[in-house]
Design a protein around this motif. Structure first.
Motif, PDB file in Angstrom:
ATOM      1  N   UNK A 124       0.817  -1.218   0.000  1.00  0.00           N
ATOM      2  CA  UNK A 124       0.000   0.000   0.000  1.00  0.00           C
ATOM      3  C   UNK A 124       0.852   1.270   0.000  1.00  0.00           C
ATOM      4  N   UNK A 125       2.176   1.109   0.100  1.00  0.00           N
ATOM      5  CA  UNK A 125       3.084   2.259   0.124  1.00  0.00           C
ATOM      6  C   UNK A 125       3.613   2.502  -1.293  1.00  0.00           C
ATOM      7  N   UNK A 126       3.368   3.698  -1.813  1.00  0.00           N
ATOM      8  CA  UNK A 126       3.843   4.077  -3.142  1.00  0.00           C
ATOM      9  C   UNK A 126       5.149   4.849  -2.968  1.00  0.00           C
ATOM     10  N   UNK A 127       6.199   4.409  -3.668  1.00  0.00           N
ATOM     11  CA  UNK A 127       7.515   5.037  -3.568  1.00  0.00           C
ATOM     12  C   UNK A 127       8.037   5.394  -4.953  1.00  0.00           C
ATOM     13  N   UNK A 128       8.999   6.308  -4.967  1.00  0.00           N
ATOM     14  CA  UNK A 128       9.791   6.590  -6.163  1.00  0.00           C
ATOM     15  C   UNK A 128      11.188   6.094  -5.850  1.00  0.00           C
ATOM     16  N   UNK A 129      11.706   5.210  -6.684  1.00  0.00           N
ATOM     17  CA  UNK A 129      13.028   4.629  -6.426  1.00  0.00           C
ATOM     18  C   UNK A 129      14.111   5.703  -6.455  1.00  0.00           C
ATOM     19  N   UNK A 130      15.036   5.603  -5.516  1.00  0.00           N
ATOM     20  CA  UNK A 130      16.175   6.510  -5.459  1.00  0.00           C
ATOM     21  C   UNK A 130      17.230   5.981  -6.401  1.00  0.00           C
ATOM     22  N   UNK A 131      17.649   6.775  -7.390  1.00  0.00           N
ATOM     23  CA  UNK A 131      18.662   6.282  -8.317  1.00  0.00           C
ATOM     24  C   UNK A 131      20.002   6.108  -7.613  1.00  0.00           C
ATOM     25  N   UNK A 132      20.774   5.095  -8.035  1.00  0.00           N
ATOM     26  CA  UNK A 132      22.078   4.863  -7.394  1.00  0.00           C
ATOM     27  C   UNK A 132      23.034   6.021  -7.682  1.00  0.00           C
ATOM     28  N   UNK A 133      23.913   6.287  -6.730  1.00  0.00           N
ATOM     29  CA  UNK A 133      24.937   7.330  -6.914  1.00  0.00           C
ATOM     30  C   UNK A 133      26.144   6.695  -7.592  1.00  0.00           C
ATOM     31  N   UNK A 134      26.707   7.403  -8.540  1.00  0.00           N
ATOM     32  CA  UNK A 134      27.869   6.887  -9.275  1.00  0.00           C
ATOM     33  C   UNK A 134      29.125   7.493  -8.756  1.00  0.00           C
TER      34      UNK A 134
END
Length: 84
Positions: free
Chosen positions: A74-84
């Motif tokens: 039920x939790x909607x998230x936006x994925x955190x992009x990996x740091x390069x």
């Protein structure tokens, strides 16, 4: 070139990945989750899953929380992009 961010359910993340909480799909359950620290704008990390698949462990606000997969869905998230 812009950054494309996809909103998804927390259960769609893979263990070890993080996301920013954006919304909830269940109003009644969202109150319980927010009382446990799952607030919109908080970063949440899917840490691991139990051997039988339920519950899952997440890290949020400096602590680990175990929640059922049905609650996590039920939790909607936006994925955190990996740091390069």
């Amino acid at each position: 070139m812009g950054l494309f961010v996809l909103a998804m359910k927390l259960t769609a993340l893979k263990p070890g990945k993080s996301g920013i909480i954006k919304d909830f799909t269940d109003l009644n359950l969202s109150i319980k989750l927010m009382e446990m620290g799952c607030l919109p704008g908080e970063q949440i990390t899917y840490e691991r899953v139990a051997p039988l698949g339920d519950p899952i462990a997440v890290s949020i606000a400096g602590y680990q929380l175990s929640i059922r997969k049905a609650e996590a869905a039920t939790i909607i998230v936006e994925e955190v992009p990996p740091l390069f």
